[in-house]
Design an enzyme around this catalytic site. Structure first.
Site, PDB file in Angstrom:
ATOM      1  N   GLY A   6       0.884  -1.129   0.014  1.00 60.50           N
ATOM      2  CA  GLY A   6       0.014   0.056   0.029  1.00 60.50           C
ATOM      3  C   GLY A   6       0.612   1.279  -0.148  1.00 60.50           C
ATOM      4  CG  HIS A   7       2.420   3.515  -2.026  1.00 58.43           C
ATOM      5  ND1 HIS A   7       3.675   3.548  -1.690  1.00 58.43           N
ATOM      6  CD2 HIS A   7       2.477   2.579  -3.079  1.00 58.43           C
ATOM      7  CE1 HIS A   7       4.501   2.842  -2.460  1.00 58.43           C
ATOM      8  NE2 HIS A   7       3.782   2.268  -3.380  1.00 58.43           N
ATOM      9  CG  ASP A   8      -0.001   9.315   1.971  1.00 54.60           C
ATOM     10  OD1 ASP A   8       0.261   9.810   3.048  1.00 54.60           O
ATOM     11  OD2 ASP A   8      -1.121   9.699   1.448  1.00 54.60           O
TER      12      ASP A   8
ATOM     13  CG  ASN B  63      -3.559   2.030  -1.156  1.00 54.58           C
ATOM     14  OD1 ASN B  63      -2.344   2.130  -1.703  1.00 54.58           O
ATOM     15  ND2 ASN B  63      -4.303   2.459  -1.935  1.00 54.58           N
ATOM     16  CE1 TYR B  64      -0.465   1.345   3.752  1.00 60.07           C
ATOM     17  CE2 TYR B  64       0.824   3.196   3.642  1.00 60.07           C
ATOM     18  CZ  TYR B  64       0.758   1.993   3.347  1.00 60.07           C
ATOM     19  OH  TYR B  64       1.757   1.132   2.865  1.00 60.07           O
TER      20      TYR B  64
ATOM     21  CG  ASP C  88       3.976   8.194   2.493  1.00 66.81           C
ATOM     22  OD1 ASP C  88       3.404   7.100   2.967  1.00 66.81           O
ATOM     23  OD2 ASP C  88       4.107   8.443   1.397  1.00 66.81           O
TER      24      ASP C  88
END
Length: 429
Positions: free
Chosen positions: A132-134, A136-137, A168
Site C-alpha cells: 500500500g501507499h499513503d 491507501n492508508y 507518510d
C-alpha cells in the site's frame, strides 16, 4: 563543538521509502548519527531524505553480513524498521534478538535498543501483509472521506488528498520520530529499550483527531458535522477557501472569526471601490454585497461565494496581497515554492530547515559543518543524495570497531560493498 539535543545517539535506519527516511532525517537534523543500511548491490538511491546521514551497504542474508549488523546494533541506540511485518524476523534481526523475550526470560544482545517499527496497515489487521501507499492508508483510516471534494475527478465529487503528506510524513515519519524520542526519554529512567510500533493508518487518524472527533461525536458541530464540502473547514464556507485572481494565481482566505471577517470585507470593498467602482455598483444594484453580520447565515453562503469569486478576478494576486498585507483579514497569497523560499530569506535551492527552533541546543547547521579528527566517521552527506555504500569502510572501522583484515574478509564473502566497488574513486583499504 555545538551540542545538539540528540548528540551521542546512534540510529541504524534500514533503507525504505518516505516515512522511515523522514524519521531518520528528523533525528539526524537534531544531532543523531544516522546510519542508513543499503542493499549491497544497490548503486543508486532515490531517497532524497538522506541529509546528514551515512550509508553502509551490507547483505544480511550472508552470514558474515548478518553477524556484522548484529555487532553494529549492539552499540546502537535506535533501529528503524520500515518493512512489512515479519521481514526483520525472517532476516534474523527481530526485536527479540536485541531486547530479549520477557516471557521466557531470554536476554537479548542490546537491551537498551529502541526498536522502531513503521508499517502501512495495522500489523494485527487483515491488511497486514498487503502492499500500500499513503493514499491507501488515508483511505483505510477514514480520514480521506473527510477531505473536500475534488474538482478534477471524473464526477467532481471524489475526495481530494494532500499529496502524500498526511499518512507518510505526519502520521508515519513524524509520529515515529516522536515515539523514538519518548522511548529515549523513558530509557533514562528504566535503562531499558522497547519497541515503538507505528502504522500509518492509525498515525493518520491520530494527527486527524480534531476533525474525527467533531465528525463522529458531534453531528451538530459547525466544524465537520455536515456533509463533506458543506462545513467550515472543508471548502463549504466562502470565508475559508482559495480564490483565483486575474493573473491565474491564487489568494487564500481564512477569516473564521467575526472580527477578522469584518476586516476582510472592509478591506476587500475598499480596494474594489478604488480599483473597480463599476463592479461594486453592479453588485450593489443586485443587493448581493456580503455583510459581516451575515457570516454564519448558510443561506447566504452561495451568493457570498459567487461575489468573492468575481471580486478576486478584478485584480492580480500581488495587488490583493498588498491590499491585505499588515491587516487581520486572514488573507494571504498562495506562493510557489520558489516564492516561499525567497519570502523566508532562504536560498532558492535550499531544503526545508529543521523545525522548531531551540535557543540553546539548536539543530545541525549543515552549512557550517567542519571536519575534524574527532569525527567518528568521514563527514556525512549534507546534500539530499547519498550514494549507497559511501561510508561502509569508515562505519565498520569506527562504529563496529572492525580491523582491516575483518573488513577484507567481509568483502571476500560478498557481505558488503563500498563506493569504490562501483569505480567512483574512493580510497581503497
Amino acid at each position: 563543538m555545538t551540542q545538539h539535543p540528540l548528540s551521542g545517539i546512534t540510529v541504524v535506519e534500514f533503507a525504505g521509502l518516505a516515512p522511515g527516511p523522514f524519521a531518520g532525517l528528523v533525528l539526524a537534523d537534531w544531532g543523531a548519527i544516522v546510519i542508513r543500511i543499503d542493499r549491497k548491490d544497490q548503486r543508486f538511491s532515490t531517497d532524497v531524505l538522506s541529509r546528514g546521514k551515512f550509508s553502509l551497504a551490507i547483505d544480511p542474508k550472508v552470514p558474515a553480513g548478518l553477524d556484522t549488523l548484529k555487532r553494529l546494533l549492539t552499540k546502537a541506540d535506535v533501529l528503524i524498521d520500515p518493512f512489512r511485518p515479519g521481514t526483520m524476523e525472517r532476516l534474523g534481526l527481530g526485536p527479540q534478538v536485541f531486547l530479549g523475550n520477557p516471557g521466557s526470560h531470554e536476554s537479548g544482545i542490546n537491551y537498551r535498543l529502541i526498536y522502531a517499527r513503521i508499517c502501512g496497515f495495522s500489523p494485527s489487521g487483515p491488511q497486514r501483509s498487503m502492499a500500500g501507499h499513503d493514499l491507501n492508508y488515508l483511505a483505510q483510516s477514514g480520514v480521506l472521506s473527510l477531505m473536500p471534494p475534488s474538482r478534477s475527478g471524473p464526477s467532481g465529487t471524489s475526495p481530494s488528498f494532500p499529496l502524500n503528506i498526511l499518512a507518510d510524513f505526519a502520521g508515519g515519519g513524524l509520529t515515529t520520530a516522536l515515539g523514538i524520542l519518548l522511548a529515549l526519554l523513558e530509557r533514562q529512567r528504566s535503562g531499558l529499550g522497547q519497541i515503538v510500533e507505528n502504522n500509518m493508518v492509525d498515525g493518520a487518524r491520530y494527527v486527524s483527531s480534531f476533525p474525527i472527533i467533531h465528525s463522529s461525536d458531534n453531528p451538530e458541530s459547525p466544524w465537520f458535522g455536515r456533509p463533506v464540502g458543506d462545513n467550515l473547514l472543508d471548502g463549504g464556507a466562502p470565508f475559508y477557501n482559495v480564490y483565483l485572481c486575474k493573473d491565474n494565481r491564487y489568494m487564500s482566505v481564512a477569516c473564521l472569526e467575526p472580527q477578522f471577517y469584518k476586516t476582510f470585507l472592509d478591506t476587500l470593498l475598499k480596494t474594489l471601490s478604488r480599483s473597480s467602482p463599476q463592479f461594486v455598483r453592479e453588485w450593489e444594484n443586485k443587493g448581493l454585497i456580503p455583510r459581516a453580520d451575515n457570516q454564519m447565515d448558510r443561506s447566504e453562503w452561495g451568493s457570498t461565494r459567487e461575489f468573492l469569486e468575481a471580486a478576486f478576478l478584478q485584480l492580480d494576486r500581488d495587488s490583493w496581497a498588498n491590499a491585505f498585507h499588515d491587516t487581520d483579514a486572514c488573507a494571504v497569497p498562495v506562493l510557489s515554492l520558489t516564492e516561499a523560499r525567497s519570502s523566508a530569506g532562504v536560498h532558492a535551492n535550499a531544503q526545508p530547515s529543521a523545525h522548531p527552533l531551540l535557543s540553546r541546543t539548536p539543530a545541525v547547521d549543515y552549512g557550517n559543518i567542519v571536519g575534524s579528527n574527532s569525527e567518528p566517521v568521514a563527514a556525512c552527506d549534507v546534500s539530499s543524495e547519498l550514494c549507497p555504500g559511501k561510508h561502509t569502510i569508515s562505519i565498520l572501522r569506527s562504529f563496529a570497531g572492525m580491523s582491516d583484515s575483518e573488513i577484507e574478509y567481509l568483502i571476500k564473502k560478498g557481505a558488503i560493498s563500498h563506493i569504490d566497488a562501483f569505480g567512483t574513486g574512493e580510497s581503497k583499504l
